[in-house]
Scaffold this motif. Structure first.
Motif, PDB file in Angstrom:
ATOM      1  N   ARG A  68      -1.915  11.417  -1.251  1.00  0.00           N
ATOM      2  CA  ARG A  68      -0.769  10.547  -1.567  1.00  0.00           C
ATOM      3  C   ARG A  68      -0.558   9.506  -0.469  1.00  0.00           C
ATOM      4  O   ARG A  68      -0.228   8.349  -0.750  1.00  0.00           O
ATOM      5  CB  ARG A  68       0.485  11.394  -1.755  1.00  0.00           C
ATOM      6  CG  ARG A  68       0.414  12.352  -2.939  1.00  0.00           C
ATOM      7  CD  ARG A  68       1.727  13.082  -3.137  1.00  0.00           C
ATOM      8  NE  ARG A  68       1.626  14.084  -4.170  1.00  0.00           N
ATOM      9  CZ  ARG A  68       1.259  15.354  -3.954  1.00  0.00           C
ATOM     10  NH1 ARG A  68       1.001  15.766  -2.720  1.00  0.00           N
ATOM     11  NH2 ARG A  68       1.177  16.205  -4.953  1.00  0.00           N
ATOM     12  N   ASP A  69      -0.747   9.916   0.788  1.00  0.00           N
ATOM     13  CA  ASP A  69      -0.584   8.971   1.899  1.00  0.00           C
ATOM     14  C   ASP A  69      -1.591   7.830   1.799  1.00  0.00           C
ATOM     15  O   ASP A  69      -1.261   6.672   2.098  1.00  0.00           O
ATOM     16  CB  ASP A  69      -0.740   9.696   3.238  1.00  0.00           C
ATOM     17  CG  ASP A  69       0.423  10.624   3.543  1.00  0.00           C
ATOM     18  OD1 ASP A  69       1.481  10.457   2.909  1.00  0.00           O
ATOM     19  OD2 ASP A  69       0.263  11.517   4.400  1.00  0.00           O
ATOM     20  N   ARG A  70      -2.820   8.133   1.374  1.00  0.00           N
ATOM     21  CA  ARG A  70      -3.827   7.078   1.242  1.00  0.00           C
ATOM     22  C   ARG A  70      -3.447   6.090   0.143  1.00  0.00           C
ATOM     23  O   ARG A  70      -3.659   4.884   0.272  1.00  0.00           O
ATOM     24  CB  ARG A  70      -5.204   7.693   0.970  1.00  0.00           C
ATOM     25  CG  ARG A  70      -5.843   8.335   2.189  1.00  0.00           C
ATOM     26  CD  ARG A  70      -7.346   8.471   2.028  1.00  0.00           C
ATOM     27  NE  ARG A  70      -7.712   9.475   1.043  1.00  0.00           N
ATOM     28  CZ  ARG A  70      -7.868  10.757   1.316  1.00  0.00           C
ATOM     29  NH1 ARG A  70      -7.680  11.187   2.555  1.00  0.00           N
ATOM     30  NH2 ARG A  70      -8.223  11.616   0.386  1.00  0.00           N
ATOM     31  N   VAL A  71      -2.879   6.597  -0.949  1.00  0.00           N
ATOM     32  CA  VAL A  71      -2.446   5.712  -2.028  1.00  0.00           C
ATOM     33  C   VAL A  71      -1.308   4.822  -1.552  1.00  0.00           C
ATOM     34  O   VAL A  71      -1.254   3.629  -1.868  1.00  0.00           O
ATOM     35  CB  VAL A  71      -2.029   6.530  -3.270  1.00  0.00           C
ATOM     36  CG1 VAL A  71      -1.384   5.630  -4.319  1.00  0.00           C
ATOM     37  CG2 VAL A  71      -3.234   7.243  -3.864  1.00  0.00           C
ATOM     38  N   VAL A  72      -0.372   5.378  -0.776  1.00  0.00           N
ATOM     39  CA  VAL A  72       0.733   4.582  -0.243  1.00  0.00           C
ATOM     40  C   VAL A  72       0.197   3.451   0.633  1.00  0.00           C
ATOM     41  O   VAL A  72       0.710   2.322   0.592  1.00  0.00           O
ATOM     42  CB  VAL A  72       1.713   5.471   0.544  1.00  0.00           C
ATOM     43  CG1 VAL A  72       2.713   4.617   1.315  1.00  0.00           C
ATOM     44  CG2 VAL A  72       2.472   6.406  -0.409  1.00  0.00           C
ATOM     45  N   GLU A  73      -0.835   3.715   1.431  1.00  0.00           N
ATOM     46  CA  GLU A  73      -1.422   2.668   2.270  1.00  0.00           C
ATOM     47  C   GLU A  73      -1.999   1.547   1.417  1.00  0.00           C
ATOM     48  O   GLU A  73      -1.875   0.353   1.753  1.00  0.00           O
ATOM     49  CB  GLU A  73      -2.515   3.262   3.170  1.00  0.00           C
ATOM     50  CG  GLU A  73      -1.981   4.088   4.326  1.00  0.00           C
ATOM     51  CD  GLU A  73      -1.091   3.281   5.255  1.00  0.00           C
ATOM     52  OE1 GLU A  73      -1.416   2.103   5.523  1.00  0.00           O
ATOM     53  OE2 GLU A  73      -0.058   3.811   5.692  1.00  0.00           O
ATOM     54  N   ILE A  74      -2.635   1.910   0.297  1.00  0.00           N
ATOM     55  CA  ILE A  74      -3.180   0.891  -0.611  1.00  0.00           C
ATOM     56  C   ILE A  74      -2.048   0.041  -1.184  1.00  0.00           C
ATOM     57  O   ILE A  74      -2.155  -1.183  -1.294  1.00  0.00           O
ATOM     58  CB  ILE A  74      -3.983   1.570  -1.735  1.00  0.00           C
ATOM     59  CG1 ILE A  74      -5.224   2.256  -1.158  1.00  0.00           C
ATOM     60  CG2 ILE A  74      -4.391   0.554  -2.808  1.00  0.00           C
ATOM     61  CD1 ILE A  74      -5.959   3.131  -2.147  1.00  0.00           C
ATOM     62  N   LEU A  75      -0.933   0.692  -1.545  1.00  0.00           N
ATOM     63  CA  LEU A  75       0.207  -0.042  -2.093  1.00  0.00           C
ATOM     64  C   LEU A  75       0.815  -0.966  -1.044  1.00  0.00           C
ATOM     65  O   LEU A  75       1.227  -2.089  -1.363  1.00  0.00           O
ATOM     66  CB  LEU A  75       1.256   0.950  -2.606  1.00  0.00           C
ATOM     67  CG  LEU A  75       0.839   1.858  -3.772  1.00  0.00           C
ATOM     68  CD1 LEU A  75       1.973   2.803  -4.138  1.00  0.00           C
ATOM     69  CD2 LEU A  75       0.425   1.036  -4.985  1.00  0.00           C
ATOM     70  N   ARG A  76       0.890  -0.518   0.186  1.00  0.00           N
ATOM     71  CA  ARG A  76       1.433  -1.362   1.256  1.00  0.00           C
ATOM     72  C   ARG A  76       0.586  -2.619   1.441  1.00  0.00           C
ATOM     73  O   ARG A  76       1.100  -3.721   1.598  1.00  0.00           O
ATOM     74  CB  ARG A  76       1.501  -0.567   2.555  1.00  0.00           C
ATOM     75  CG  ARG A  76       2.604   0.474   2.594  1.00  0.00           C
ATOM     76  CD  ARG A  76       2.455   1.377   3.785  1.00  0.00           C
ATOM     77  NE  ARG A  76       3.533   2.351   3.864  1.00  0.00           N
ATOM     78  CZ  ARG A  76       3.488   3.449   4.610  1.00  0.00           C
ATOM     79  NH1 ARG A  76       2.423   3.708   5.347  1.00  0.00           N
ATOM     80  NH2 ARG A  76       4.508   4.284   4.624  1.00  0.00           N
ATOM     81  N   ASP A  77      -0.740  -2.442   1.438  1.00  0.00           N
ATOM     82  CA  ASP A  77      -1.622  -3.592   1.588  1.00  0.00           C
ATOM     83  C   ASP A  77      -1.459  -4.557   0.412  1.00  0.00           C
ATOM     84  O   ASP A  77      -1.450  -5.780   0.598  1.00  0.00           O
ATOM     85  CB  ASP A  77      -3.082  -3.132   1.676  1.00  0.00           C
ATOM     86  CG  ASP A  77      -3.369  -2.391   2.970  1.00  0.00           C
ATOM     87  OD1 ASP A  77      -2.578  -2.536   3.921  1.00  0.00           O
ATOM     88  OD2 ASP A  77      -4.379  -1.665   3.028  1.00  0.00           O
ATOM     89  N   ALA A  78      -1.331  -3.994  -0.805  1.00  0.00           N
ATOM     90  CA  ALA A  78      -1.179  -4.844  -1.991  1.00  0.00           C
ATOM     91  C   ALA A  78       0.126  -5.629  -1.937  1.00  0.00           C
ATOM     92  O   ALA A  78       0.180  -6.795  -2.342  1.00  0.00           O
ATOM     93  CB  ALA A  78      -1.229  -3.982  -3.250  1.00  0.00           C
TER      94      ALA A  78
END
Length: 236
Positions: A16-26
């Protein structure tokens, strides 16, 4: 382990933390606006499987980032409370067993213990059973509902398996949460009975402490992103 099974496997907090990082970058790149970020941020923390996480980033250029293998073991949450179901299943407790609403209502919420069999009787009234912070008198709990021109709403936390066996006559038993696999060691809730011109619903919500934690985390993330944008504008 086959690739076909992977979407059905339970996701870890690291995933889940990795997905949050992707969302932050987006969000920083302008691919998502703040409303979309908030919606997907909440969905990420509520996701239970890899398949649900994949849907959240399906339209984002994730492939452009360095590939990281999915975690295949459950890891403890960082900063969040972990539910220890063994501490909430109290075989020695009798618990609350009855709720009656006649042209009125009843409510069970907060820290309470639900008995192995709970009977709800509603006549032109309604009741609410909030199990998010409740203890359970057994690993399997039966809720029997008999509602006439009334109904009962059951709130369960993530991880609890729900089975619906009720009959609705000019009414209904909500089966949206029916059959979703539970977490290992979590209790099972079986809802049965009859609803005549009434209804019985089940909804799944995060515990209030977890909701507050996610809200604070989202607020902090917004503040951090605003500061980053301000810093970039100053550099430009």
């Amino acid at each position: 382990m086959t690739d076909e099974r992977l979407p059905q496997l339970r996701a870890s907090d690291a995933d889940r933390d990795r997905v949050v990082e992707i969302l932050r970058d987006a969000l920083a790149e302008g691919r998502l606006d703040m409303a979309e970020f908030d919606e997907r941020f909440d969905a990420t923390h509520q996701a239970r499987t890899y398949g649900e996480l994949e849907k959240i980033t399906a339209d984002l250029p994730v492939a452009a980032q360095p590939a990281q293998p999915l975690s295949l073991r459950k890891e403890p949450a960082s900063g969040g409370a972990v539910t220890v179901w063994s501490e909430r299943i109290r075989e020695d407790a009798k618990g609350s067993t009855t709720g009656i609403a006649v042209m009125g209502g009843f409510e069970r919420k907060g820290r309470w213990t639900i008995g192995r069999r709970f009977t709800a009787l509603c006549l032109m009234g309604g009741g609410e059973l909030d199990l998010r912070e409740a203890d359970f008198a057994g690993s399997e709990v039966h809720i029997d509902v008999f509602a006439v021109m009334g109904g009962v709403n059951v709130i369960v936390p993530p991880g609890v398996e729900v089975e619906m066996r009720g009959l609705g006559i000019m009414g209904g038993f909500d089966s949206e949460e029916d059959g979703i696999p539970g977490h290992p060691g979590a209790p099972r809730v079986i809802v049965s009975g009859v609803a005549l011109m009434g209804g019985v619903g089940v909804e799944r919500k995060l515990p209030k402490d977890e909701e507050r934690r996610l809200k604070a985390e989202r607020k902090e993330e917004r503040r951090r992103l605003k500061e980053e944008r301000r810093g970039r504008r100053e550099l430009d």
